[in-house]
Scaffold this active site. Structure first.
Site, PDB file in Angstrom:
ATOM      1  N   THR A 249       6.780  31.827  16.430  1.00  0.00           N
ATOM      2  CA  THR A 249       6.646  30.390  16.663  1.00  0.00           C
ATOM      3  C   THR A 249       5.492  29.867  15.818  1.00  0.00           C
ATOM      4  O   THR A 249       4.575  30.620  15.462  1.00  0.00           O
ATOM      5  CB  THR A 249       6.377  30.067  18.138  1.00  0.00           C
ATOM      6  OG1 THR A 249       5.223  30.797  18.521  1.00  0.00           O
ATOM      7  CG2 THR A 249       7.531  30.416  19.023  1.00  0.00           C
TER       8      THR A 249
ATOM      9  N   GLU B  91      12.443  28.959  19.599  1.00  0.00           N
ATOM     10  CA  GLU B  91      12.921  29.715  20.763  1.00  0.00           C
ATOM     11  C   GLU B  91      14.381  29.430  21.096  1.00  0.00           C
ATOM     12  O   GLU B  91      14.966  30.099  21.941  1.00  0.00           O
ATOM     13  CB  GLU B  91      12.066  29.371  22.006  1.00  0.00           C
ATOM     14  CG  GLU B  91      10.649  29.916  21.968  1.00  0.00           C
ATOM     15  CD  GLU B  91       9.642  28.954  21.333  1.00  0.00           C
ATOM     16  OE1 GLU B  91      10.068  28.103  20.505  1.00  0.00           O
ATOM     17  OE2 GLU B  91       8.444  29.049  21.653  1.00  0.00           O
TER      18      GLU B  91
ATOM     19  N   LYS C  42      -2.711  10.125  29.506  1.00  0.00           N
ATOM     20  CA  LYS C  42      -2.715   9.568  30.865  1.00  0.00           C
ATOM     21  C   LYS C  42      -3.876   8.600  30.977  1.00  0.00           C
ATOM     22  O   LYS C  42      -5.035   8.992  30.987  1.00  0.00           O
ATOM     23  CB  LYS C  42      -2.824  10.677  31.905  1.00  0.00           C
ATOM     24  CG  LYS C  42      -2.279  10.233  33.246  1.00  0.00           C
ATOM     25  CD  LYS C  42      -2.010  11.406  34.148  1.00  0.00           C
ATOM     26  CE  LYS C  42      -1.118  10.970  35.297  1.00  0.00           C
ATOM     27  NZ  LYS C  42      -0.922  12.009  36.277  1.00  0.00           N
TER      28      LYS C  42
ATOM     29  N   TRP D  26       1.229   7.006  32.327  1.00  0.00           N
ATOM     30  CA  TRP D  26       1.523   7.763  31.110  1.00  0.00           C
ATOM     31  C   TRP D  26       1.699   6.838  29.908  1.00  0.00           C
ATOM     32  O   TRP D  26       2.267   5.764  30.026  1.00  0.00           O
ATOM     33  CB  TRP D  26       2.819   8.560  31.268  1.00  0.00           C
ATOM     34  CG  TRP D  26       2.750   9.681  32.257  1.00  0.00           C
ATOM     35  CD1 TRP D  26       3.387   9.729  33.458  1.00  0.00           C
ATOM     36  CD2 TRP D  26       2.032  10.900  32.141  1.00  0.00           C
ATOM     37  NE1 TRP D  26       3.102  10.908  34.094  1.00  0.00           N
ATOM     38  CE2 TRP D  26       2.262  11.641  33.303  1.00  0.00           C
ATOM     39  CE3 TRP D  26       1.188  11.444  31.163  1.00  0.00           C
ATOM     40  CZ2 TRP D  26       1.714  12.906  33.525  1.00  0.00           C
ATOM     41  CZ3 TRP D  26       0.639  12.697  31.383  1.00  0.00           C
ATOM     42  CH2 TRP D  26       0.900  13.413  32.550  1.00  0.00           C
TER      43      TRP D  26
HETATM   44  P1  AMP Z   1       9.352  24.679  16.282  1.00  0.00           P
HETATM   45  O1  AMP Z   1       9.540  25.825  17.197  1.00  0.00           O
HETATM   46  O2  AMP Z   1       8.197  24.850  15.360  1.00  0.00           O
HETATM   47  O3  AMP Z   1      10.604  24.348  15.578  1.00  0.00           O
HETATM   48  O4  AMP Z   1       8.965  23.431  17.134  1.00  0.00           O
HETATM   49  C1  AMP Z   1       9.788  22.997  18.190  1.00  0.00           C
HETATM   50  C2  AMP Z   1       9.249  21.714  18.696  1.00  0.00           C
HETATM   51  O5  AMP Z   1       9.383  20.696  17.703  1.00  0.00           O
HETATM   52  C3  AMP Z   1       9.985  21.186  19.884  1.00  0.00           C
HETATM   53  O6  AMP Z   1       9.549  21.764  21.082  1.00  0.00           O
HETATM   54  C4  AMP Z   1       9.654  19.715  19.805  1.00  0.00           C
HETATM   55  O7  AMP Z   1       8.372  19.464  20.330  1.00  0.00           O
HETATM   56  C5  AMP Z   1       9.627  19.459  18.326  1.00  0.00           C
HETATM   57  N1  AMP Z   1      10.923  18.931  17.897  1.00  0.00           N
HETATM   58  C6  AMP Z   1      11.936  19.595  17.350  1.00  0.00           C
HETATM   59  N2  AMP Z   1      12.956  18.766  17.062  1.00  0.00           N
HETATM   60  C7  AMP Z   1      12.579  17.540  17.463  1.00  0.00           C
HETATM   61  C8  AMP Z   1      13.186  16.243  17.462  1.00  0.00           C
HETATM   62  N3  AMP Z   1      14.388  16.032  16.945  1.00  0.00           N
HETATM   63  N4  AMP Z   1      12.480  15.225  17.986  1.00  0.00           N
HETATM   64  C9  AMP Z   1      11.245  15.415  18.493  1.00  0.00           C
HETATM   65  N5  AMP Z   1      10.614  16.591  18.511  1.00  0.00           N
HETATM   66  C10 AMP Z   1      11.278  17.648  18.005  1.00  0.00           C
END
Ligand code: AMP
Length: 541
Positions: free
Chosen positions: A185, A331, A440, A445
């Protein structure tokens, strides 16, 4: 009673076998790091992946379950690694090339990579940490020019490595639930954690990606892969494309707007994928270039961060290009939801349609999502009850590699995403924030994501991010960190807030503005809020 059907393992190699049998002449086009163009067919991909498998076995005695690292751009050799490593029963561990030296050292040691396949242009980074990686037995060089010199120990040129190997040995037999690939990640919070994909999860994800309601990959397509192969397996597109017989176009490191647009035109790419930052740059460059006759790109998948309605509308209105917004995580392989219009939306106005397309979208098959409220109960799908998004499905993580982390899973086994949002009655999910990013203020929020999207729609703003800053009275208030399109312009708090006021309650407006030249980003191009909070604490924002 069990069904009476054959047990046909869903393995990565069965994807390549299919591509080879049905689409042997389909092309894989790579624009290599030195900008040269390389073209070969699925037949070459198949045969060279088999050679790679054999070389791994013969020269390193690679066994099922061994970890093999890649540190590379998007190109045909990286594609061979996607297939040839799992073909030997081993795990293709794609290492993110944008992390810090200490994070990379941690990741390679945590994974216990035995071999690392590395692009010659990326070698200097690894030379600094090579001595700290006791499990790595050799580095295999990709795209190294003749006479390439490096201080890396035990290097072999990739072409020499596979040269003598036969191209017709059988793939190693594996169980479909065995591991085939791993990504860590991105480490927005804490140490990176390994996500170990199985053959089955990757296979099913690839099939669903191909379906018309989702990425709709077909043998008619020429797909430009703008998501790095080191990031969640380029969103599974290299597998979906081979299943569906599409031409793959792999751009190496050439992801800047001009070369990307040139590739779209010259290679006639009609589909592509990429994060919003890439598409923002492409939109601006296309606007500058003016009308282009029969621009080939018709649709692209965008995700990894919020693609606001402005971006989706701009591409549609100005170029007739359909941006398809998807959400997911490392994930979740990554696709969890995707937003497309349904027939019942036909009668809506264009503006209303854009609003729906800008949502993160509906669950894809084999995936379920739910919203958990602060009191731990499941929220109604009413379009207004906010909570943390939890997910389960055929390609959703069950446990991190070598890590027991109960805090990431609910008692009944759902994965807690750390994203916060709502689901409407039609099942469209909308991310309103991430758990740690909610602001917050006075017990209420504020969505920093909503503010960011709105601020970025201001004509003077190029990029904006919003973080929480401590406040004596309200506990927290929003700070807007802004990059202006033109540095010489001025944007006052009054001007911005009167622009935002129609959409936001007064208490939700930014408390403070800070102008900088570039928003700090994580290795995968997302706003690095941890870094911004640090800069603020140091008085630098
Ligand atoms: P990663 O594992 O680095 O791909 O990051 C995943 C995270 O990216 C998710 O938990 C979201 O917070 C953010 N994310 C992925 N796709 C989107 C989307 N279309 N809109 C908003 N946030 C996103």
């Amino acid at each position: 009673m069990q069904g009476l059907m054959m047990n046909y393992p869903l393995t990565i190699t069965s994807i390549l076998d299919h591509g080879y049998r049905v689409f042997p002449k389909k092309e894989v086009i790579s624009i290599l790091p030195d900008k040269s163009r390389h073209v070969y067919t699925y037949t070459d991909l198949y045969k060279r992946s088999k050679k790679l498998m054999y070389a791994l076995q013969l020269k390193f005695n690679v066994q099922p379950g061994d970890m093999i690292g890649t540190f590379a751009w998007n190109h045909f050799q990286h594609l061979e690694l996607y297939y040839g490593i799992p073909g030997a029963g081993a795990v293709c561990h794609t290492i993110n090339i944008r992390l810090s030296a200490s994070q990379t050292e941690f990741i390679v040691n945590n994974a216990e990579d035995r071999i690392i396949f590395i692009d010659a242009t990326l070698v200097p980074f690894f030379e600094k940490i090579a001595a700290l990686l006791p499990t790595v037995e050799a580095f295999i060089l990709l795209n190294a020019p003749k006479g390439f010199v490096t201080s890396l120990p035990n290097t072999i040129d990739y072409e020499d490595f596979i040269a003598d190997a036969p191209d017709n040995n059988d793939w190693v037999k594996v169980d479909e639930n065995d591991a085939c690939a791993m990504c860590y990640t991105s480490g927005t919070t804490g140490l990176p954690k390994g996500v170990l994909y199985s053959h089955r999860s990757t296979w099913l994800h690839a099939v669903v990606l191909c379906l018309p309601n989702y990425a709709c990959l077909t043998s008619q397509d020429r797909i430009l892969v703008g998501v790095p192969q080191f990031h969640v397996m380029a969103w599974g597109v290299p597998f979906g494309a081979v299943l569906s017989g599409a031409v793959l176009i792999l751009p190496s490191s050439h992801l800047q707007p001009e070369p990307f647009i040139k590739m779209i035109i010259e290679e006639r790419a009609n589909k592509a994928n990429g994060v919003p930052t890439i598409w923002q740059g492409i939109y601006a460059a296309l606007k500058k270039m003016g009308p282009i006759d029969s621009f080939p790109l018709k649709t692209f998948l965008v995700g990894g961060a919020t693609a606001g309605p402005t971006m989706i509308e701009n591409f549609q209105r100005d170029f007739g290009i359909e941006a398809i917004h998807a959400w997911g995580m490392t994930e979740t392989s990554p696709v969890g939801t995707l937003s497309r219009l349904q027939p019942e939306h036909d009668s809506l106005s264009d503006a209303e349609k854009i609003k729906i397309r800008a949502l993160q979208g509906q669950e894809v098959p084999c995936v379920e999502i739910r919203i958990i409220k602060e009191d731990g109960t499941i929220a109604e799908r009413d379009g207004k009850t906010v909570g943390e998004i939890e997910i389960k499905g055929a390609w959703v993580i069950n446990s991190y590699y070598k890590t027991i982390s109960h805090e990431n899973f609910s008692e009944d086994g759902w994965f807690k995403t750390g994203d916060v949002g709502i689901i409407n009655k039609d099942g469209y999910m909308q991310i309103t924030d991430r758990t740690k990013d909610l602001i917050k203020s006075g017990g209420e929020w504020i969505s920093s994501v909503a503010l960011e999207v709105a601020i970025m729609a201001h004509p003077k703003v190029k990029e904006a991010s919003v973080i929480a800053i401590p406040d004596e009275v309200w506990t927290e208030r929003p700070l807007a960190v802004i990059v202006l399109k033109d540095e010489n312009e001025k944007l006052s708090m009054e001007e911005l807030n009167s622009f935002l006021l129609p959409t936001f309650a007064k208490y939700q407006l930014p408390e403070k503005l800070s102008f900088i030249q570039e928003i700090p980003k994580t290795s995968v191009g997302k706003f690095d809020k941890k870094e911004m909070r640090k800069l603020y604490a140091e008085g630098k924002l």
